[in-house]
Design a protein around this motif. Structure first.
Motif, PDB file in Angstrom:
ATOM      1  N   ARG A  77       7.896  -1.416  53.360  1.00 43.83           N
ATOM      2  CA  ARG A  77       7.810   0.039  53.122  1.00 43.83           C
ATOM      3  C   ARG A  77       6.651   0.661  53.895  1.00 43.83           C
ATOM      4  O   ARG A  77       6.778   1.752  54.456  1.00 43.83           O
ATOM      5  CB  ARG A  77       7.640   0.284  51.631  1.00 43.83           C
ATOM      6  CG  ARG A  77       7.470   1.754  51.231  1.00 43.83           C
ATOM      7  CD  ARG A  77       6.874   1.851  49.838  1.00 43.83           C
ATOM      8  NE  ARG A  77       5.541   1.250  49.783  1.00 43.83           N
ATOM      9  CZ  ARG A  77       4.927   0.901  48.639  1.00 43.83           C
ATOM     10  NH1 ARG A  77       5.525   1.091  47.474  1.00 43.83           N
ATOM     11  NH2 ARG A  77       3.720   0.358  48.684  1.00 43.83           N
ATOM     12  N   ASP A  78       5.528  -0.031  53.937  1.00 45.54           N
ATOM     13  CA  ASP A  78       4.315   0.526  54.539  1.00 45.54           C
ATOM     14  C   ASP A  78       4.178   0.207  56.034  1.00 45.54           C
ATOM     15  O   ASP A  78       3.185   0.595  56.652  1.00 45.54           O
ATOM     16  CB  ASP A  78       3.083  -0.006  53.799  1.00 45.54           C
ATOM     17  CG  ASP A  78       3.085   0.397  52.322  1.00 45.54           C
ATOM     18  OD1 ASP A  78       3.736   1.399  51.986  1.00 45.54           O
ATOM     19  OD2 ASP A  78       2.444  -0.308  51.515  1.00 45.54           O
ATOM     20  N   ARG A  79       5.149  -0.488  56.577  1.00 46.59           N
ATOM     21  CA  ARG A  79       5.086  -0.842  57.997  1.00 46.59           C
ATOM     22  C   ARG A  79       5.205   0.414  58.850  1.00 46.59           C
ATOM     23  O   ARG A  79       5.967   1.340  58.534  1.00 46.59           O
ATOM     24  CB  ARG A  79       6.202  -1.832  58.326  1.00 46.59           C
ATOM     25  CG  ARG A  79       6.108  -2.464  59.708  1.00 46.59           C
ATOM     26  CD  ARG A  79       7.217  -3.494  59.898  1.00 46.59           C
ATOM     27  NE  ARG A  79       7.124  -4.592  58.920  1.00 46.59           N
ATOM     28  CZ  ARG A  79       8.019  -5.564  58.798  1.00 46.59           C
ATOM     29  NH1 ARG A  79       9.093  -5.570  59.600  1.00 46.59           N
ATOM     30  NH2 ARG A  79       7.846  -6.507  57.907  1.00 46.59           N
ATOM     31  N   THR A  80       4.482   0.442  59.941  1.00 49.35           N
ATOM     32  CA  THR A  80       4.551   1.595  60.848  1.00 49.35           C
ATOM     33  C   THR A  80       5.314   1.213  62.113  1.00 49.35           C
ATOM     34  O   THR A  80       5.462   0.033  62.435  1.00 49.35           O
ATOM     35  CB  THR A  80       3.141   2.080  61.222  1.00 49.35           C
ATOM     36  OG1 THR A  80       2.422   1.008  61.854  1.00 49.35           O
ATOM     37  CG2 THR A  80       2.375   2.533  59.983  1.00 49.35           C
ATOM     38  N   GLY A  81       5.797   2.225  62.794  1.00 48.97           N
ATOM     39  CA  GLY A  81       6.424   1.998  64.085  1.00 48.97           C
ATOM     40  C   GLY A  81       7.921   1.756  64.047  1.00 48.97           C
ATOM     41  O   GLY A  81       8.527   1.548  65.112  1.00 48.97           O
ATOM     42  N   ILE A  82       8.546   1.746  62.876  1.00 50.32           N
ATOM     43  CA  ILE A  82       9.998   1.593  62.794  1.00 50.32           C
ATOM     44  C   ILE A  82      10.566   2.671  61.871  1.00 50.32           C
ATOM     45  O   ILE A  82       9.870   3.201  60.998  1.00 50.32           O
ATOM     46  CB  ILE A  82      10.427   0.193  62.299  1.00 50.32           C
ATOM     47  CG1 ILE A  82       9.901  -0.082  60.890  1.00 50.32           C
ATOM     48  CG2 ILE A  82       9.965  -0.881  63.260  1.00 50.32           C
ATOM     49  CD1 ILE A  82      10.421  -1.388  60.293  1.00 50.32           C
ATOM     50  N   SER A  83      11.846   2.986  62.067  1.00 48.70           N
ATOM     51  CA  SER A  83      12.485   4.058  61.303  1.00 48.70           C
ATOM     52  C   SER A  83      12.797   3.605  59.878  1.00 48.70           C
ATOM     53  O   SER A  83      12.786   2.404  59.558  1.00 48.70           O
ATOM     54  CB  SER A  83      13.776   4.484  61.998  1.00 48.70           C
ATOM     55  OG  SER A  83      14.752   3.444  61.909  1.00 48.70           O
ATOM     56  N   GLY A  84      13.117   4.577  59.031  1.00 51.08           N
ATOM     57  CA  GLY A  84      13.523   4.260  57.674  1.00 51.08           C
ATOM     58  C   GLY A  84      14.753   3.377  57.644  1.00 51.08           C
ATOM     59  O   GLY A  84      14.854   2.445  56.827  1.00 51.08           O
ATOM     60  N   LEU A 135      13.343   4.230  47.546  1.00 52.67           N
ATOM     61  CA  LEU A 135      13.309   5.691  47.660  1.00 52.67           C
ATOM     62  C   LEU A 135      12.350   6.179  48.754  1.00 52.67           C
ATOM     63  O   LEU A 135      12.738   7.026  49.570  1.00 52.67           O
ATOM     64  CB  LEU A 135      12.950   6.325  46.316  1.00 52.67           C
ATOM     65  CG  LEU A 135      12.828   7.857  46.304  1.00 52.67           C
ATOM     66  CD1 LEU A 135      14.129   8.508  46.767  1.00 52.67           C
ATOM     67  CD2 LEU A 135      12.448   8.349  44.900  1.00 52.67           C
ATOM     68  N   PRO A 136      11.118   5.678  48.820  1.00 52.49           N
ATOM     69  CA  PRO A 136      10.235   6.139  49.907  1.00 52.49           C
ATOM     70  C   PRO A 136      10.789   5.845  51.297  1.00 52.49           C
ATOM     71  O   PRO A 136      10.577   6.627  52.234  1.00 52.49           O
ATOM     72  CB  PRO A 136       8.938   5.361  49.654  1.00 52.49           C
ATOM     73  CG  PRO A 136       8.963   5.024  48.201  1.00 52.49           C
ATOM     74  CD  PRO A 136      10.412   4.785  47.882  1.00 52.49           C
ATOM     75  N   ILE A 137      11.509   4.736  51.422  1.00 51.76           N
ATOM     76  CA  ILE A 137      12.098   4.401  52.719  1.00 51.76           C
ATOM     77  C   ILE A 137      13.228   5.364  53.055  1.00 51.76           C
ATOM     78  O   ILE A 137      13.363   5.812  54.201  1.00 51.76           O
ATOM     79  CB  ILE A 137      12.595   2.943  52.710  1.00 51.76           C
ATOM     80  CG1 ILE A 137      11.397   1.988  52.696  1.00 51.76           C
ATOM     81  CG2 ILE A 137      13.487   2.660  53.922  1.00 51.76           C
ATOM     82  CD1 ILE A 137      11.769   0.534  52.549  1.00 51.76           C
ATOM     83  N   ILE A 138      14.052   5.693  52.072  1.00 57.10           N
ATOM     84  CA  ILE A 138      15.122   6.670  52.306  1.00 57.10           C
ATOM     85  C   ILE A 138      14.532   8.027  52.656  1.00 57.10           C
ATOM     86  O   ILE A 138      15.015   8.720  53.569  1.00 57.10           O
ATOM     87  CB  ILE A 138      16.035   6.768  51.067  1.00 57.10           C
ATOM     88  CG1 ILE A 138      16.830   5.469  50.898  1.00 57.10           C
ATOM     89  CG2 ILE A 138      16.987   7.961  51.190  1.00 57.10           C
ATOM     90  CD1 ILE A 138      17.703   5.434  49.655  1.00 57.10           C
ATOM     91  N   GLU A 139      13.479   8.415  51.957  1.00 58.73           N
ATOM     92  CA  GLU A 139      12.831   9.702  52.251  1.00 58.73           C
ATOM     93  C   GLU A 139      12.246   9.702  53.665  1.00 58.73           C
ATOM     94  O   GLU A 139      12.314  10.726  54.364  1.00 58.73           O
ATOM     95  CB  GLU A 139      11.747   9.973  51.212  1.00 58.73           C
ATOM     96  CG  GLU A 139      12.320  10.301  49.833  1.00 58.73           C
ATOM     97  CD  GLU A 139      11.257  10.430  48.756  1.00 58.73           C
ATOM     98  OE1 GLU A 139      11.531  11.083  47.732  1.00 58.73           O
ATOM     99  OE2 GLU A 139      10.152   9.866  48.932  1.00 58.73           O
ATOM    100  N   GLN A 140      11.698   8.576  54.098  1.00 55.18           N
ATOM    101  CA  GLN A 140      11.216   8.482  55.474  1.00 55.18           C
ATOM    102  C   GLN A 140      12.389   8.598  56.443  1.00 55.18           C
ATOM    103  O   GLN A 140      12.302   9.279  57.473  1.00 55.18           O
ATOM    104  CB  GLN A 140      10.491   7.169  55.733  1.00 55.18           C
ATOM    105  CG  GLN A 140       9.998   7.058  57.182  1.00 55.18           C
ATOM    106  CD  GLN A 140       9.670   5.641  57.617  1.00 55.18           C
ATOM    107  OE1 GLN A 140       9.218   4.838  56.805  1.00 55.18           O
ATOM    108  NE2 GLN A 140       9.907   5.335  58.890  1.00 55.18           N
ATOM    109  N   GLY A 141      13.510   7.922  56.112  1.00 57.30           N
ATOM    110  CA  GLY A 141      14.689   7.972  56.970  1.00 57.30           C
ATOM    111  C   GLY A 141      15.227   9.378  57.125  1.00 57.30           C
ATOM    112  O   GLY A 141      15.680   9.773  58.216  1.00 57.30           O
TER     113      GLY A 141
END
Length: 221
Positions: A77-84, A135-141
């Protein structure tokens, strides 16, 4: 009676022995007396001081596995540099590939006769994993354009309920063929949301876990 000055060590010993016996004999064929026999003189009262039942011991073991799983989910979840979308695919790939899954499916707990165990899984899915990790990943997506839904909270719950419950052969006693069909439906569902995140390697791994469960269940009969 002398007071136990190291209750954490006692709990760890109980769980360690229980896990080993559940793996060797199967959950259903392991008794509290079996645990006592392998705990170096620990009394039945000492076990029941920490756990009300064998079922509670199993729940504690699975909770420990879930805690490890949640650490993995948080890292993705907290990884940077990739999409949701890529994060969601990574979660499915890494979750199903984790070696601890072999242990869980080999223990082959009977969810039908363990309502507390089933409730524990449902509670963790809805109250912990879905809102805190998916949910946070979907919101990022949604924000980065790799996903689209008007109902992110409900989609997070749906994805995990299907993956963790409906597709779980330990709950519905699915055969390898039934598990394959459910996996295909799950793939179609995800594609319907524009999430083409399932691949052939995941399918093969899912079938492998199903066969591990079925083999363990047969050996326990």
């Amino acid at each position: 009676m002398a007071r136990n000055k190291h209750p954490e060590e006692t709990v760890h010993s109980i769980l360690d022995v229980a896990f080993r016996l559940f793996m060797e004999k199967g959950y259903e064929h392991t008794s509290i007396q079996d645990l006592i026999d392998h705990l170096g003189g620990l009394s039945k009262g000492a076990i029941y001081h920490h756990f009300k039942s064998k079922e509670d011991i199993l729940i504690a073991l699975i909770d420990a596995m879930m805690a490890e799983s949640n650490q993995m989910l948080a890292a993705i979840r907290d990884r940077t540099g990739i999409s949701g979308k890529e994060k969601l695919k990574t979660i499915f790939r890494e979750s199903i590939s984790r070696p601890v899954q072999n242990d869980l499916f080999a223990v082959a707990p009977d969810f039908h006769n363990n309502p507390k165990l089933l409730y524990s899984l449902l509670r963790d899915t809805i109250e912990e994993a879905a809102p805190n990790y998916i949910l946070p990943i979907i919101e990022q997506g949604i924000a980065d354009g790799s996903m689209y839904t008007e109902y992110p909270k409900q989609l997070a719950e749906l994805i995990l309920l299907v993956a963790n419950v409906w597709m779980n052969p330990m709950i519905f006693d699915s055969t390898a063929e039934e598990a394959y069909c459910k996996f295909m439906v799950f793939d179609k569902m995800m594609q319907g949301f524009g999430l083409d995140i399932i691949d052939e390697q995941m399918l093969e791994r899912f079938q492998e876990l199903t066969m591990i469960y079925q083999k363990s269940k047969k050996s326990a009969l």
